[in-house]
Design an enzyme around this catalytic site. Structure first.
Site, PDB file in Angstrom:
ATOM      1  N   ASP A   1      -5.890   6.826  -5.576  1.00 24.45           N
ATOM      2  CA  ASP A   1      -7.159   6.128  -5.781  1.00 24.45           C
ATOM      3  C   ASP A   1      -8.086   7.092  -6.524  1.00 24.45           C
ATOM      4  O   ASP A   1      -7.794   8.282  -6.666  1.00 24.45           O
ATOM      5  CB  ASP A   1      -7.742   5.663  -4.433  1.00 24.45           C
ATOM      6  CG  ASP A   1      -8.706   4.495  -4.615  1.00 24.45           C
ATOM      7  OD1 ASP A   1      -9.100   4.218  -5.762  1.00 24.45           O
ATOM      8  OD2 ASP A   1      -9.086   3.874  -3.604  1.00 24.45           O
TER       9      ASP A   1
ATOM     10  N   CYS B   1       4.381  -3.751  22.739  1.00 23.57           N
ATOM     11  CA  CYS B   1       5.481  -3.905  21.784  1.00 23.57           C
ATOM     12  C   CYS B   1       6.076  -2.522  21.591  1.00 23.57           C
ATOM     13  O   CYS B   1       5.382  -1.516  21.702  1.00 23.57           O
ATOM     14  CB  CYS B   1       5.019  -4.519  20.461  1.00 23.57           C
ATOM     15  SG  CYS B   1       3.974  -3.478  19.478  1.00 23.57           S
TER      16      CYS B   1
HETATM   17  N1  GUN Z   1     -10.428   1.344  -1.608  1.00 25.09           N
HETATM   18  C1  GUN Z   1     -10.910   0.338  -0.843  1.00 25.09           C
HETATM   19  N2  GUN Z   1     -11.630  -0.524  -1.612  1.00 25.09           N
HETATM   20  C2  GUN Z   1     -11.606  -0.060  -2.847  1.00 25.09           C
HETATM   21  C3  GUN Z   1     -12.160  -0.523  -4.085  1.00 25.09           C
HETATM   22  O1  GUN Z   1     -12.851  -1.544  -4.165  1.00 25.09           O
HETATM   23  N3  GUN Z   1     -11.888   0.229  -5.194  1.00 25.09           N
HETATM   24  C4  GUN Z   1     -11.130   1.363  -5.143  1.00 25.09           C
HETATM   25  N4  GUN Z   1     -10.874   2.023  -6.262  1.00 25.09           N
HETATM   26  N5  GUN Z   1     -10.618   1.794  -4.001  1.00 25.09           N
HETATM   27  C5  GUN Z   1     -10.836   1.097  -2.868  1.00 25.09           C
END
Ligand code: GUN
Length: 721
Positions: free
Chosen positions: A113, A304
């Site tokens: 990310d 579980c």
């Molecule tokens: N992680 C959780 N939500 C988002 C988002 O809207 N954009 C990005 N890049 N990462 C995320």
């Protein structure tokens, strides 16, 4: 100290192989159940088999080592944060020097990310749009993420519009910097506004880089909704965005990882999830289960099981040191997540993903509310993007099933039944000619009640008697899910409903009868209701019995050609004018001949039709022109009986497909929009000549996008020597 769940040794798993260069970033669908799909996403560190979850790995706190995820849990892809890596020198330098795979000691697919989520949590990030993509490329990430603008649900419409536009403005520079090797996520923002989500899907889906567009479309800005269990809005956003996202791109729900949500999210078209829930919940002494979250403090026994907890009691775990306990619970949470995803994948394989979503919907009031809202969209689709997605879910679902249909309160709203009933209402027609050779409109409707399937045993005698009495009778059977023509008595799910014996004695109300007769355009006829007698089969019909049965057989073929192949009943009447059929020992039609040539057989598991090459040729003659080539927008042709759907094949593939090989995506130039997944279709060349026939493995819309995987499972080539 790190707790490993048990001491058994795990065989070393070999590193994955890179995909072929020409497959990099491609997504292939290998099986589908409506909008739910089993997919393969090709990368330089192996293939991701979807639906799957990318566990979030915090490079600073590795609760479960990535290597162990790979070895023990066969996690083929994970997600980590490139912004966190970029920000901390002690991570950035080794990542730049040895690559992210070495830094994390993980050989599988690494997704990163970009820092957008940090900007949502902390206000801002100090990295540039191109800088963060360049960093992801330089550290050897497989699938990176551009720096999108997080659209919070509580923002004004104007702010959300800006988030969508600004994200789209950053797309082209990001794709340019990503270059040839780094695949990119193109997030879809837009808050709670359906039109903005659809607009974002359109903008981001059509972005083209020098090498490719975005590989995946995550739906962003949804974490605040999940935190508050606002599931209805979550699925509303998913459906709105899905209306415009190209079907050959996987859809990822950013930050979604609770197993409770998997079945419905997958049934509505989600391919990827990511979440740190397995570790975050564990730190809080909470266990994930497919039906919700459970606090460790309240437990006497496990709700579980997982291999992580099998050798411990809740009390023992409570007494562990905090760190040890948290690691152990993380293992449990990850395992449960993986198990639920495996269950969903298996449900896609055997056509029961909707049933699973329906079952899970009862686990939480918020999820149930969301599920009921989804059903409303399916039953009564609106004009907007959500309605468009709902219609697409129904029309992309194979209407028939080889497996038993579980009876339940939601049965009438399952997508395959909505599809089957819509096909019945639009394509079925009452006979125009009768067993006594009269040619006229029907005189009456007879509803047969009180009989359980197989109706060819329990109701045939009563049907034959009714026809002897009045040849111009339309015979319907009362089933627990509506009235169906007797000619479709072996079509599953109608004939394969699993429930108590009382179901077959259920009395259908007058209002329901009226509604069903209206759907079948039979409202204006006199109506008789006949209770099926203990079978008078042997004598029913007297000396007319065989003539009546042969006529019913012919009507069955006409009705099924109409329903499953879109053939006009008048044309099928001509085709079947010289029809003969062979029956099995259980009295089902097995081979149907037209003019002494075997042309089709009813499919034993689901009652639909299986064509032979002769049958395909006969249907092709009724519809000899080629379909139009794909245009920039899918063309939907209106009409009830448009003929057997055809797929237009590229010249290069003709020698292979003509010999019986499957049609591969990428070689399809056009397809009729009424193509139905799981049902027969023809493959033709650009002159309209028959090349092969088979079973559609994708919708026409899918065929216009996909470049990898099977489009038509060919049964027979028409050019075999
Ligand atoms: N992680 C959780 N939500 C988002 C988002 O809207 N954009 C990005 N890049 N990462 C995320």
């Amino acid at each position: 100290m790190t707790t490993r769940p048990s001491s058994d040794t795990v065989a070393v798993r070999p590193d994955p192989s890179p995909c072929r260069p020409q497959d990099l970033g491609k997504f292939e669908v290998t099986a589908r159940d409506g909008a739910a799909r089993l997919g393969l996403l090709y990368t330089n560190h192996g293939v991701l088999a979807t639906p799957m979850l990318l566990p979030v790995v915090n490079p600073n706190i590795r609760t479960i080592e990535p290597r162990e995820m790979w070895e023990r849990y066969h996690v083929n892809g994970l997600i980590t944060n490139s912004y966190v890596t970029w920000k901390h020198e002690k991570l950035r330098d080794p990542a730049l020097k040895d690559g992210i795979h070495a830094l994390l000691d993980y050989p599988g697919v690494i997704v990163t990310d970009s820092g957008t989520f940090q900007s949502y949590v902390y206000g801002d990030v100090e990295v540039g749009v191109e800088e963060i993509v360049e960093f992801q490329r330089n550290i050897g990430v497989d699938i990176g993420t551009m720096l999108d603008v997080f659209g919070r649900p509580d923002m004004t419409r104007e702010e959300l519009e800006n988030a969508v536009v600004e994200t789209a403005d950053r797309a082209t520079p990001s794709l340019t910097v990503a270059g040839e090797e780094l695949l990119l996520n193109g997030p879809i923002q837009g808050g709670l506004h359906e039109d903005l989500r659809a607009h974002a899907g359109d903008l981001m889906g059509s972005m083209e880089g020098e090498h490719r567009g975005f590989a995946i479309h995550p739906i962003g800005g949804i974490v605040p909704l999940m935190e508050k269990q606002r599931y209805r809005e979550l699925f509303q956003i998913l459906l709105a965005a899905r209306a415009t996202i190209p079907p050959n791109r996987p859809i990822h729900l950013f930050g979604c990882g609770h197993p409770l949500l998997f079945p419905l999210a997958i049934a509505l078209g989600t391919d990827l999830f990511d979440s740190a829930a397995y570790a975050l919940f564990a730190r809080d002494d909470r266990l994930l289960t497919p039906e919700g979250t459970v606090k460790l403090g309240e437990l006497t026994e496990w709700p579980c099981h997982s291999s992580a907890l099998f050798h411990h009691t809740p009390k023992e775990v409570r007494e562990m040191e905090k760190e040890e306990r948290s690691v152990l619970l993380s293992h449990h949470n990850l395992e449960i997540t993986q198990v639920e995803l495996a269950r969903c994948r298996e449900a896609i394989r055997n056509g029961t993903i909707w049933r699973l979503a329906e079952q899970r919907s009862h686990a939480s009031p918020q999820l149930r509310e969301a599920f009921e809202w989804v059903i409303e969209q399916l039953v009564d689709p609106d004009e907007g993007p959500v309605g468009q997605s709902a219609l697409r879910i129904i029309s992309s679902t194979n209407p028939v099933r080889g497996t038993a249909e579980h009876f339940g309160n939601d049965i009438d709203y399952r997508p395959h039944l909505l599809h089957l009933n819509a096909m019945l209402a639009t394509r079925w027609r009452a006979p125009g000619s009768w067993w006594d050779d009269s040619v006229s409109s029907p005189e009456r409707v007879v509803i047969l009640t009180g009989a359980a399937p197989p109706w060819r045993n329990s109701a045939l005698g009563t049907a034959v008697e009714a026809l002897r009495e009045e040849p111009r009778s339309v015979i319907l059977i009362s089933t627990p899910i509506g009235l169906i023509p007797f000619t479709l008595e072996d079509v599953s799910p109608w004939c394969h409903i699993d429930g108590s014996d009382d179901l077959w004695r259920m009395v259908i109300s007058e209002n329901e009868i009226d509604a069903w007769l209206d759907d079948l355009s039979l409202s204006n006829l006199p109506l008789d209701i006949h209770e099926c007698l203990p079978d008078p089969d042997e004598i029913a019909g007297g000396d007319k019995r065989q003539i009546i049965r042969d006529w019913i057989d012919r009507c069955t073929v006409v009705d099924k050609l109409s329903l499953f192949c879109g053939i006009n009943p008048k044309l099928s009447c001509d085709l079947t004018s010289n029809m003969s059929a062979r029956r099995s020992r259980t009295d089902r039609m097995v081979n149907v001949n037209f003019d002494d040539q075997h042309c089709l057989s009813p499919r034993l598991p689901d009652g639909a039709l299986s064509l032979t090459l002769n049958g395909a040729r006969a249907l092709h003659e009724l519809n000899p022109n080629p379909p139009r080539k794909f245009q920039s927008e899918m063309e939907y042709i209106e009409g009830d009986h448009l003929g057997i759907p055809r797929v237009l094949l590229h010249d290069d593939a003709i020698p292979f497909v003509g010999q019986g090989r499957n049609v591969i995506h990428g070689f399809v130039l056009g397809a009729d929009s009424h193509l139905i997944v799981g049902q027969p279709c023809l493959v033709v060349d650009s002159e309209g000549n028959l090349v092969a026939h088979g079973i559609a493995n994708a919708t026409a819309d899918d065929m216009s996008f996909f470049t990898k995987g099977i489009a038509v499972k060919v049964r027979d080539g028409a050019m075999k020597q």
